[in-house]
Design an enzyme around this catalytic site. Structure first.
Site, PDB file in Angstrom:
ATOM      1  N   GLU A  94      27.267  49.636   3.700  1.00 59.53           N
ATOM      2  CA  GLU A  94      27.103  48.577   4.692  1.00 59.53           C
ATOM      3  C   GLU A  94      25.808  48.867   5.435  1.00 59.53           C
ATOM      4  O   GLU A  94      25.655  49.936   6.026  1.00 59.53           O
ATOM      5  CB  GLU A  94      28.261  48.547   5.686  1.00 59.53           C
ATOM      6  CG  GLU A  94      28.081  47.465   6.744  1.00 59.53           C
ATOM      7  CD  GLU A  94      28.974  47.644   7.951  1.00 59.53           C
ATOM      8  OE1 GLU A  94      29.164  46.658   8.697  1.00 59.53           O
ATOM      9  OE2 GLU A  94      29.473  48.764   8.185  1.00 59.53           O
ATOM     10  N   ASP A 133      30.358  53.122   5.538  1.00 56.80           N
ATOM     11  CA  ASP A 133      30.279  52.297   6.736  1.00 56.80           C
ATOM     12  C   ASP A 133      28.950  52.477   7.464  1.00 56.80           C
ATOM     13  O   ASP A 133      28.486  53.608   7.682  1.00 56.80           O
ATOM     14  CB  ASP A 133      31.433  52.667   7.671  1.00 56.80           C
ATOM     15  CG  ASP A 133      31.437  51.864   8.950  1.00 56.80           C
ATOM     16  OD1 ASP A 133      31.638  50.644   8.882  1.00 56.80           O
ATOM     17  OD2 ASP A 133      31.225  52.462  10.026  1.00 56.80           O
ATOM     18  N   ASN A 165      35.462  40.289  14.456  1.00 60.42           N
ATOM     19  CA  ASN A 165      34.558  40.350  15.594  1.00 60.42           C
ATOM     20  C   ASN A 165      34.318  38.984  16.231  1.00 60.42           C
ATOM     21  O   ASN A 165      33.400  38.824  17.038  1.00 60.42           O
ATOM     22  CB  ASN A 165      33.234  41.008  15.187  1.00 60.42           C
ATOM     23  CG  ASN A 165      33.393  42.506  15.016  1.00 60.42           C
ATOM     24  OD1 ASN A 165      34.189  43.134  15.705  1.00 60.42           O
ATOM     25  ND2 ASN A 165      32.648  43.094  14.092  1.00 60.42           N
TER      26      ASN A 165
END
Length: 594
Positions: free
Chosen positions: A295, A258, A394
């Site tokens: 990511e 992440d 999001n």
């Protein structure tokens, strides 16, 4: 079993813990009282002799300078939550049935991202295991699980975890995780686990009690992990040991790392390079892929460049530029970070260059951003998607593309991702056009943290221009419930047609050499075209469909490369070619020919 930390092996049931600044450390064992630990070299503490007890797992926690007991920083199980005692658990107690399982690199394979808590009505690993035949029928190669490590509360996205080794108990705990991995391997599906090493959650993070696990730096989500400051060696060792736990002990085939751009590390060997080096050793020893996918929003090829060429050696990275180009050209949204992607030139650019921002100006960042990919770097090092947990979750309402696009446009999005030159990733339910939203949700038991999350979320969307009135309350259980997939949709006519289209696209992808580049990329009269591995793809970006394109029509967009006169000619030549044998079509939205 003995436990190996750093360069040490400690005897079983001596309860080792790293607490370099402590004056005293004790272990409190459920039903057996408190026992003083002895300091050993390197800031470690342990019992001088093992505890004599039966085979039943012991509950335990550490008391540091009189405060506690706190969970073990390396806890393998938290049956009563992240604020309670840890429980002994050994991965070797499970009788694996995947001895013959081998997995090649997952680069170039079809990945399916899912969240255990909302994938099924029950929200557990065992119930997810019962749905694996759907994924086999779909044709995916790997499932990528959002974080499963322990966090406070019953449900959440998982990115607020605090105990990296422990599987969230409401999901079924570590034994259920092993059953899930075993079942995946039995069906030929690899498993990728999403892990978060750039920060820790706000509730249940007791690492600072033990030592300098965090630094003075900040990420968007909290304090930075101490990767390069004084006494950071043991912190780095914790990360490497956790990665090895998933890849080795839990038989996982890969890790999704992440937000690696938030890993602040000035060490001579970056923590990402150290992870890549360790993974290579695990791959060689176990025969499992041990693929690392990062990511990152840096668009820096160094991340996925081989270590021998002075890169970090990560196998692949997410490519948000592909998502943005697809999203903008199908939805017409151009606000915020979508602004630079207005127009089909952005879609042509990512198919030809991989990154859109490869040194060009980013209006959202108000500076130039990124670097070009190395010429020889395969585009399969880039993971592409039209939807994922972030890009849906999001949004203010957590609305999927199904809330905006018709079936034809959804088919176009699927085609660009699955037949494009990248490593494709799907988000759970998109294959049948799921209508369930996937908003941000949380279950913080602490009232002040719950309110901070609620108001912070509203303020964040207000800054982005969203109407605060439409933002669901992340703490409302109904917000979480709304995100659960409705599997009955799958069999409804429109959804079933889209599901069949996804299956066909995955079949066609299997006929293409994984690293084949897209050629003859162009967009004329609203129709995006490319050729790849012997397949010619035509996809309508507008509602007028393929019939709107005039075969000899004007060129509205083609190669976005500077000085691309020959590219433009190639694009026009491709448009004039006969259609060939049509091998797949979705109405007037997509045509694939050979």
């Amino acid at each position: 079993m003995a436990r190996t930390f750093a360069a040490r092996t400690f005897p079983a049931r001596t309860f080792p813990v790293w607490a370099p600044d402590a004056e005293s450390v004790s272990v409190e064992i459920g039903g057996r009282g408190r026992h003083a630990l002895h300091r050993v070299d390197g800031g470690w503490w342990r019992l001088p002799t093992p505890v004599e007890a039966g085979a039943d797992a012991l509950d335990y926690g550490f008391v540091v300078d009189g405060a506690g007991p706190y969970p073990d920083p390396r806890s393998r199980r938290q049956p009563d939550g992240v604020h309670s005692l840890s429980r002994e658990w050994s991965p070797t107690d499970y009788a694996w049935r995947d001895d013959g399982w081998r997995s090649d690199s997952l680069v170039g394979r079809v990945i399916y991202e899912l969240h255990i808590g909302t994938f099924t009505p029950e929200g557990t690993l065992d119930s997810a295991r019962e749905r694996l035949d759907h994924l086999v029928d779909l044709g995916v190669d790997a499932v990528e699980l959002l974080p499963v490590n322990a966090f406070n509360g019953t449900h959440g996205w998982g990115y607020d975890g605090v105990l990296w080794f422990a599987v969230h108990e409401p999901y079924g705990g570590p034994a259920a995780y092993q059953r899930f991995v075993d079942a995946c391997h039995a069906r030929g599906i690899a498993v990728i686990q999403d892990v978060v090493y750039n920060h820790l959650g706000p509730s249940g993070n007791y690492l600072p009690v033990y030592g300098p696990y965090v630094s003075d730096g900040r990420t968007t989500w909290g304090a930075s992990v101490n990767l390069d400051g004084p006494r950071s060696d043991e912190v780095r060792r914790l990360i490497l040991d956790d990665a090895a736990f998933w890849l080795d002990d839990m038989h996982v085939d890969g890790l999704r790392l992440d937000a690696v751009h938030a890993l602040h590390d000035t060490s001579a060997e970056h923590i990402l390079e150290a992870l890549a080096r360790q993974s290579a050793g695990i791959r060689e020893r176990t025969g499992r892929a041990a693929t690392l996918i990062a990511e990152s929003d840096l668009n820096d090829p160094r991340l996925i460049r081989e270590r021998r060429r002075h890169g970090y050696g990560i196998d692949a990275q997410w490519d948000d530029d592909v998502h943005h180009a697809v999203h903008v050209n199908l939805t017409g949204e151009t606000s915020g970070y979508y602004a630079d992607f207005a127009g089909p030139e952005s879609l042509v650019a990512v198919f030809e260059r991989g990154f859109f921002h490869d040194g060009r100006y980013s209006s959202f960042r108000e500076r130039h951003h990124g670097r070009p990919l190395d010429a020889e770097m395969p585009f399969t090092r880039l993971v592409a998607f039209s939807q994922d947990h972030d890009q849906i979750g999001n949004r203010a309402k957590g609305d999927r593309l199904t809330a905006t696009l018709d079936d034809g446009a959804l088919a176009v999005a699927a085609t660009l991702v699955l037949l494009g030159p990248f490593t494709p990733m799907l988000f759970m339910g998109e294959e049948w056009g799921a209508t369930t939203p996937w908003p941000f949700f949380s279950s913080h038991p602490e009232p002040e943290l719950a309110e901070a999350t609620r108001t912070g979320r509203i303020a964040e969307f207000a800054r982005m221009g969203w109407d605060p009135a439409v933002v669901p309350d992340p703490q409302d259980p109904a917000t979480f419930e709304s995100a659960r997939l409705r599997w009955a949709e799958r069999d409804e006519p429109g959804h079933a047609r889209l599901l069949s289209w996804y299956r066909r696209l995955i079949e066609l992808r299997g006929e293409i050499p994984a690293e084949a580049r897209a050629t003859a990329v162009s967009c004329v009269d609203g129709v995006f075209r490319f050729t790849r591995g012997g397949l010619r793809v035509e996809a309508a970006l507008g509602s007028d469909g393929l019939a709107a394109a005039v075969s000899s029509g004007s060129r509205t967009a083609a190669s976005a490369r500077a000085g691309a006169g020959s590219e433009a000619e190639a694009g026009s030549e491709a448009e004039a070619q006969p259609p060939g044998v049509v091998v797949a079509a979705f109405g007037d939205a997509v045509r694939v020919s050979r």
